[in-house]
Design a protein around this motif. Structure first.
Motif, PDB file in Angstrom:
ATOM      1  N   ASN A  14     -26.611 -19.194  -1.315  1.00 22.22           N
ATOM      2  CA  ASN A  14     -26.956 -17.976  -2.048  1.00 22.22           C
ATOM      3  C   ASN A  14     -28.050 -17.196  -1.336  1.00 22.22           C
ATOM      4  O   ASN A  14     -29.109 -17.727  -1.033  1.00 22.22           O
ATOM      5  CB  ASN A  14     -27.389 -18.332  -3.468  1.00 22.22           C
ATOM      6  N   ASP A  20     -26.311 -12.434  -3.125  1.00 25.91           N
ATOM      7  CA  ASP A  20     -26.144 -12.490  -4.578  1.00 25.91           C
ATOM      8  C   ASP A  20     -27.412 -12.824  -5.354  1.00 25.91           C
ATOM      9  O   ASP A  20     -27.363 -13.014  -6.566  1.00 25.91           O
ATOM     10  CB  ASP A  20     -25.084 -13.537  -4.923  1.00 25.91           C
ATOM     11  N   MET A  21     -28.551 -12.898  -4.667  1.00 24.03           N
ATOM     12  CA  MET A  21     -29.746 -13.406  -5.339  1.00 24.03           C
ATOM     13  C   MET A  21     -30.215 -12.523  -6.493  1.00 24.03           C
ATOM     14  O   MET A  21     -30.764 -13.014  -7.480  1.00 24.03           O
ATOM     15  CB  MET A  21     -30.871 -13.629  -4.327  1.00 24.03           C
ATOM     16  N   HIS A  24     -28.464 -13.743  -9.551  1.00 23.16           N
ATOM     17  CA  HIS A  24     -29.102 -14.949 -10.082  1.00 23.16           C
ATOM     18  C   HIS A  24     -30.389 -14.584 -10.814  1.00 23.16           C
ATOM     19  O   HIS A  24     -30.679 -15.124 -11.886  1.00 23.16           O
ATOM     20  CB  HIS A  24     -29.427 -15.923  -8.940  1.00 23.16           C
ATOM     21  N   TYR A  82     -23.870 -15.625 -14.341  1.00 19.09           N
ATOM     22  CA  TYR A  82     -23.992 -15.157 -12.951  1.00 19.09           C
ATOM     23  C   TYR A  82     -22.613 -14.876 -12.360  1.00 19.09           C
ATOM     24  O   TYR A  82     -22.382 -13.814 -11.766  1.00 19.09           O
ATOM     25  CB  TYR A  82     -24.741 -16.210 -12.121  1.00 19.09           C
ATOM     26  N   TYR A  86     -21.120 -11.382 -10.992  1.00 24.73           N
ATOM     27  CA  TYR A  86     -21.066 -11.239  -9.533  1.00 24.73           C
ATOM     28  C   TYR A  86     -19.659 -11.242  -8.946  1.00 24.73           C
ATOM     29  O   TYR A  86     -19.442 -10.690  -7.861  1.00 24.73           O
ATOM     30  CB  TYR A  86     -21.894 -12.355  -8.871  1.00 24.73           C
ATOM     31  N   SER A 114     -27.253 -26.608   0.074  1.00 26.75           N
ATOM     32  CA  SER A 114     -27.647 -25.672  -0.976  1.00 26.75           C
ATOM     33  C   SER A 114     -28.184 -26.401  -2.194  1.00 26.75           C
ATOM     34  O   SER A 114     -27.746 -27.507  -2.516  1.00 26.75           O
ATOM     35  CB  SER A 114     -26.425 -24.830  -1.381  1.00 26.75           C
ATOM     36  N   ALA A 116     -27.607 -25.194  -5.017  1.00 24.79           N
ATOM     37  CA  ALA A 116     -26.650 -24.820  -6.054  1.00 24.79           C
ATOM     38  C   ALA A 116     -25.866 -26.040  -6.521  1.00 24.79           C
ATOM     39  O   ALA A 116     -25.715 -27.025  -5.794  1.00 24.79           O
ATOM     40  CB  ALA A 116     -25.683 -23.759  -5.520  1.00 24.79           C
ATOM     41  N   ASN A 120     -20.969 -23.624  -8.506  1.00 27.52           N
ATOM     42  CA  ASN A 120     -21.241 -22.358  -7.805  1.00 27.52           C
ATOM     43  C   ASN A 120     -20.786 -22.396  -6.354  1.00 27.52           C
ATOM     44  O   ASN A 120     -20.311 -21.387  -5.826  1.00 27.52           O
ATOM     45  CB  ASN A 120     -22.734 -22.021  -7.856  1.00 27.52           C
TER      46      ASN A 120
END
Length: 221
Positions: A14, A20-21, A24, A82, A86, A114, A116, A120
């Motif tokens: 991310n 895409d932050m 988030h 999210y 997104y 990550s 995540a 995700n």
């Protein structure tokens, strides 16, 4: 940039592979303030967005405030929000598709490291059809200690069978760069969410880039 040609690229996800932050940030701010009643600004949430979802909740509310079941429920609800916001914007950061293909053709192994959750990571890899590039995927569920602890990256390198000194990490967050530094790895920073000045504490950075079309990246091959 470097005379030591890398054998592996380790990518945060991310903000590093997809931009895409901000999504988030909005999802977390909405949950923390409207659902959970925290008094925290949008910018303050941004500073807390590293490590596992549980880590973030514990930094904001304190350890023990929520049960593990509650943490898991909050975490998955945040990710659903999210993804819903997104998905129509989901696209690789400019130039990354060609960069991944060139790395593959050059025999450079690749992994994702990550914080995540798999929910995700799978959302990105499968919707963008890029899973085949990565020999290893290290998620929040695969480590005991999240970034800035080096475990995410050292585990990825271990799976690939590559020494830390032969890895290049791609990151967008200061705590991620710190994790790479703690792992003994050099780092390329994507300035999608943070400015160069926010990385002044780290000495493992070999380049700052806005996206993967930057010609400096050709020096890695």
């Amino acid at each position: 940039m470097t005379n030591n040609k890398p054998k592996a690229f380790l990518f945060d996800l991310n903000g590093t592979m997809i931009n895409d932050m901000a999504f988030h940030n909005h999802a977390w701010h909405n949950i923390l303030t409207k659902d959970l009643g925290a008094s925290i600004s949008f910018d303050a949430v941004k500073k807390q967005m590293y490590g596992k979802n549980q880590d973030l909740l514990e930094r904001v509310f304190g350890i023990g405030h929520f049960s593990q079941e509650q943490i898991d429920q909050i975490s998955i609800e945040k990710e659903h929000r999210y993804q819903a916001a997104y998905k129509k914007h989901l696209i690789l950061i400019a130039g990354l598709d060609n960069f991944l293909e060139k790395a593959k053709q050059s025999g450079i192994q690749m992994a994702i490291g990550s914080a995540a959750i798999p929910f995700n990571i799978n959302f990105v890899l499968d919707n963008l059809n890029i899973r085949s590039y990565f020999k290893a995927i290290v998620s929040a569920e695969d480590v005991v200690n999240s970034k800035p602890d080096p475990e995410t990256f050292t585990k990825g390198a271990e799976i690939l069978g590559v020494e830390a000194s032969q890895c290049i990490v791609f990151e967008d967050a200061p705590k991620g760069v710190e994790a790479a530094q703690n792992a003994g790895m050099r780092c390329v920073v994507l300035t999608t969410m943070h400015t160069k000045e926010e990385f002044a504490a780290y000495n493992n950075i070999i380049a700052f880039i806005e996206d993967y079309t930057d010609p400096v990246l050709q020096e890695l091959f």
